[in-house]
Design a protein around this motif. Structure first.
Motif, PDB file in Angstrom:
ATOM      1  N   GLY A 133     -17.078 -17.441  -7.739  1.00  0.00           N
ATOM      2  CA  GLY A 133     -16.702 -18.018  -9.027  1.00  0.00           C
ATOM      3  C   GLY A 133     -17.118 -17.153 -10.214  1.00  0.00           C
ATOM      4  N   LEU A 134     -17.608 -15.932  -9.932  1.00  0.00           N
ATOM      5  CA  LEU A 134     -18.053 -15.053 -11.021  1.00  0.00           C
ATOM      6  C   LEU A 134     -16.877 -14.209 -11.509  1.00  0.00           C
ATOM      7  N   VAL A 135     -16.735 -14.107 -12.815  1.00  0.00           N
ATOM      8  CA  VAL A 135     -15.660 -13.293 -13.379  1.00  0.00           C
ATOM      9  C   VAL A 135     -16.249 -11.961 -13.824  1.00  0.00           C
ATOM     10  N   SER A 136     -15.700 -10.882 -13.257  1.00  0.00           N
ATOM     11  CA  SER A 136     -16.228  -9.568 -13.609  1.00  0.00           C
ATOM     12  C   SER A 136     -15.325  -8.914 -14.640  1.00  0.00           C
ATOM     13  N   ASP A 137     -15.917  -8.197 -15.549  1.00  0.00           N
ATOM     14  CA  ASP A 137     -15.141  -7.513 -16.573  1.00  0.00           C
ATOM     15  C   ASP A 137     -15.047  -6.017 -16.276  1.00  0.00           C
ATOM     16  N   GLU A 138     -15.634  -5.610 -15.137  1.00  0.00           N
ATOM     17  CA  GLU A 138     -15.658  -4.194 -14.786  1.00  0.00           C
ATOM     18  C   GLU A 138     -14.271  -3.738 -14.331  1.00  0.00           C
ATOM     19  N   PRO A 139     -13.759  -2.635 -14.857  1.00  0.00           N
ATOM     20  CA  PRO A 139     -12.464  -2.154 -14.356  1.00  0.00           C
ATOM     21  C   PRO A 139     -12.588  -1.657 -12.909  1.00  0.00           C
ATOM     22  N   GLU A 140     -11.504  -1.836 -12.143  1.00  0.00           N
ATOM     23  CA  GLU A 140     -11.515  -1.386 -10.744  1.00  0.00           C
ATOM     24  C   GLU A 140     -10.390  -0.389 -10.542  1.00  0.00           C
ATOM     25  N   LEU A 141     -10.638   0.606  -9.680  1.00  0.00           N
ATOM     26  CA  LEU A 141      -9.613   1.596  -9.373  1.00  0.00           C
ATOM     27  C   LEU A 141      -8.769   1.071  -8.209  1.00  0.00           C
ATOM     28  N   ARG A 142      -7.441   1.069  -8.380  1.00  0.00           N
ATOM     29  CA  ARG A 142      -6.555   0.531  -7.334  1.00  0.00           C
ATOM     30  C   ARG A 142      -5.490   1.549  -6.928  1.00  0.00           C
ATOM     31  N   LEU A 143      -5.088   1.472  -5.644  1.00  0.00           N
ATOM     32  CA  LEU A 143      -3.962   2.286  -5.161  1.00  0.00           C
ATOM     33  C   LEU A 143      -2.667   1.481  -5.228  1.00  0.00           C
ATOM     34  N   GLY A 144      -2.825   0.145  -5.225  1.00  0.00           N
ATOM     35  CA  GLY A 144      -1.639  -0.700  -5.255  1.00  0.00           C
ATOM     36  C   GLY A 144      -2.025  -2.144  -5.439  1.00  0.00           C
ATOM     37  N   GLU A 145      -0.999  -2.965  -5.741  1.00  0.00           N
ATOM     38  CA  GLU A 145      -1.211  -4.406  -5.890  1.00  0.00           C
ATOM     39  C   GLU A 145       0.071  -5.116  -5.511  1.00  0.00           C
ATOM     40  N   SER A 146      -0.075  -6.388  -5.131  1.00  0.00           N
ATOM     41  CA  SER A 146       1.095  -7.232  -4.887  1.00  0.00           C
ATOM     42  C   SER A 146       0.828  -8.547  -5.591  1.00  0.00           C
ATOM     43  N   ASN A 148       1.914 -12.222  -6.133  1.00  0.00           N
ATOM     44  CA  ASN A 148       2.622 -13.466  -5.792  1.00  0.00           C
ATOM     45  C   ASN A 148       4.098 -13.357  -5.444  1.00  0.00           C
ATOM     46  N   GLY A 149       4.442 -12.375  -4.658  1.00  0.00           N
ATOM     47  CA  GLY A 149       5.838 -12.253  -4.259  1.00  0.00           C
ATOM     48  C   GLY A 149       6.769 -11.804  -5.365  1.00  0.00           C
ATOM     49  N   GLU A 150       6.263 -11.430  -6.533  1.00  0.00           N
ATOM     50  CA  GLU A 150       7.132 -11.141  -7.660  1.00  0.00           C
ATOM     51  C   GLU A 150       7.152  -9.658  -8.026  1.00  0.00           C
ATOM     52  N   ARG A 151       5.984  -9.026  -7.814  1.00  0.00           N
ATOM     53  CA  ARG A 151       5.829  -7.666  -8.302  1.00  0.00           C
ATOM     54  C   ARG A 151       4.945  -6.870  -7.333  1.00  0.00           C
ATOM     55  N   VAL A 152       5.319  -5.597  -7.144  1.00  0.00           N
ATOM     56  CA  VAL A 152       4.478  -4.680  -6.371  1.00  0.00           C
ATOM     57  C   VAL A 152       4.114  -3.526  -7.289  1.00  0.00           C
ATOM     58  N   VAL A 153       2.875  -3.059  -7.215  1.00  0.00           N
ATOM     59  CA  VAL A 153       2.432  -1.910  -8.015  1.00  0.00           C
ATOM     60  C   VAL A 153       1.949  -0.841  -7.039  1.00  0.00           C
ATOM     61  N   LEU A 154       2.371   0.407  -7.254  1.00  0.00           N
ATOM     62  CA  LEU A 154       2.037   1.484  -6.316  1.00  0.00           C
ATOM     63  C   LEU A 154       1.550   2.726  -7.043  1.00  0.00           C
ATOM     64  N   SER A 155       0.652   3.469  -6.389  1.00  0.00           N
ATOM     65  CA  SER A 155       0.277   4.796  -6.870  1.00  0.00           C
ATOM     66  C   SER A 155       1.148   5.799  -6.106  1.00  0.00           C
ATOM     67  N   TRP A 156       1.940   6.581  -6.836  1.00  0.00           N
ATOM     68  CA  TRP A 156       2.881   7.483  -6.168  1.00  0.00           C
ATOM     69  C   TRP A 156       2.151   8.546  -5.333  1.00  0.00           C
ATOM     70  N   GLU A 157       1.025   9.030  -5.868  1.00  0.00           N
ATOM     71  CA  GLU A 157       0.263  10.049  -5.126  1.00  0.00           C
ATOM     72  C   GLU A 157      -0.095   9.515  -3.730  1.00  0.00           C
ATOM     73  N   ASP A 158      -0.410   8.230  -3.645  1.00  0.00           N
ATOM     74  CA  ASP A 158      -0.799   7.662  -2.358  1.00  0.00           C
ATOM     75  C   ASP A 158       0.397   7.320  -1.472  1.00  0.00           C
ATOM     76  N   VAL A 159       1.560   7.056  -2.099  1.00  0.00           N
ATOM     77  CA  VAL A 159       2.784   6.888  -1.298  1.00  0.00           C
ATOM     78  C   VAL A 159       3.119   8.236  -0.648  1.00  0.00           C
ATOM     79  N   GLU A 160       2.999   9.308  -1.434  1.00  0.00           N
ATOM     80  CA  GLU A 160       3.258  10.661  -0.914  1.00  0.00           C
ATOM     81  C   GLU A 160       2.316  10.980   0.251  1.00  0.00           C
ATOM     82  N   ALA A 161       1.036  10.599   0.094  1.00  0.00           N
ATOM     83  CA  ALA A 161       0.059  10.869   1.162  1.00  0.00           C
ATOM     84  C   ALA A 161       0.473  10.125   2.441  1.00  0.00           C
ATOM     85  N   ALA A 162       0.951   8.891   2.286  1.00  0.00           N
ATOM     86  CA  ALA A 162       1.393   8.113   3.461  1.00  0.00           C
ATOM     87  C   ALA A 162       2.614   8.769   4.107  1.00  0.00           C
TER      88      ALA A 162
END
Ligand SMILES: [Zn+2]
Length: 264
Positions: A133-146, A148-162
């Motif tokens: 239940g703790l809310v953190s304000d620290e930024p996090e580094l992400r390679l991707g996100e999904s 709720n079925g509406e939007r996908v976010v991707l890092s292209w550098e990591d798609v290339e690596a895959a």
């Protein structure tokens, strides 16, 4: 309301239904016109970069190409932080994502509207409470996100690596979350006809990973059933042979769901 009123209301109801049907037919016809044919240069590009395609039967190839066209027609792909979405990027994302859709009854990611592409890993600051239940304000580094079925976010550098064979595959990971979201009733399972086998195999493998790390399944899968399904999908596409040898039941479950052999 008297009889005359209800008769008028009934007539208006029919009129509205006819208009809606006409609008729907018009939209379907427009959509059929909009579906561009699959182009030969797209086929050459996908053959060159997407090695898993070699494992598809000619019938699966046709189905895959049909899904790619639908994906490109219905889902917007947008660059962020200065990333330029070229046609090559669009076709590779659609081609890769549609490898997860070889079931004849698959939807082309129902509900997904947008794919956002960053040039590389990106910082996010989500104000969501964690499990305590703790809310953190620290930024996090992400390679991707999904989302709720509406939007996908991707890092292209990591798609290339895959695409080049890295064990981490952010693209299939996030699109597995999209499949998971198609069934809001369950966590860690897509739409299925047989949930008994799925939950038996998945829970057994999850418990085994809790006891001992695997050479092929990332420990991140222990974040919960949703992450386990996504991590298992990454292993299935990137490390098919090892997954079959070390986790044969899990490999068999995913092969029967995704309909491809990814093991040598
Ligand atoms: Zn995830």
């Amino acid at each position: 309301m008297n009889w005359t009123d209800s008769f008028v209301a009934f007539g208006m109801g029919i009129f509205a239904a006819v208009l809606l049907t006409m609008a729907w037919r018009h939209r379907q016809a427009k959509r059929r016109r909009e579906l561009a044919p699959f182009r030969a240069d797209w086929r050459a590009l996908l053959n060159r970069r997407l090695h898993t395609l070699r494992r598809l039967t000619p019938e699966q190839r046709r189905l895959h190409e049909k899904r790619v066209v639908e994906f490109l027609t219905d889902i917007r792909i947008k660059g962020c932080n200065g990333f330029v979405v070229t046609e090559e990027v669009r076709v590779l994302i659609a081609g890769y994502a549609c490898l997860l859709l070889l079931r004849p009854d698959a939807y082309v990611f129902r509900g997904l509207r947008t794919v956002l592409v960053y040039p590389r890993a990106f910082w996010v600051r989500h104000q969501e409470p964690d499990e305590l239940g703790l809310v953190s304000d620290e930024p996090e580094l992400r390679l991707g996100e999904s989302w709720n079925g509406e939007r996908v976010v991707l890092s292209w550098e990591d798609v290339e690596a895959a695409l080049d064979g890295d064990a981490v595959n952010v693209l299939v990971h996030e699109f597995a979350h999209q499949l998971d979201a198609e069934n809001p009733e369950t966590e860690g399972a897509p739409l299925l006809t047989d949930y008994a086998r799925w939950s038996k195999v998945m829970s057994r493998e999850y418990k085994a990973l809790e006891k001992r790390s695997s050479q092929v399944l990332d420990d991140y899968g222990l974040e919960g059933p949703t992450e386990f399904f996504a991590v298992a999908t990454e292993a299935y596409f990137q490390r098919g042979t090892e997954l079959r040898l070390l986790h044969p039941d899990l490999y068999g479950l995913l092969r029967d769901y995704y309909r491809i052999e990814t093991s040598d």
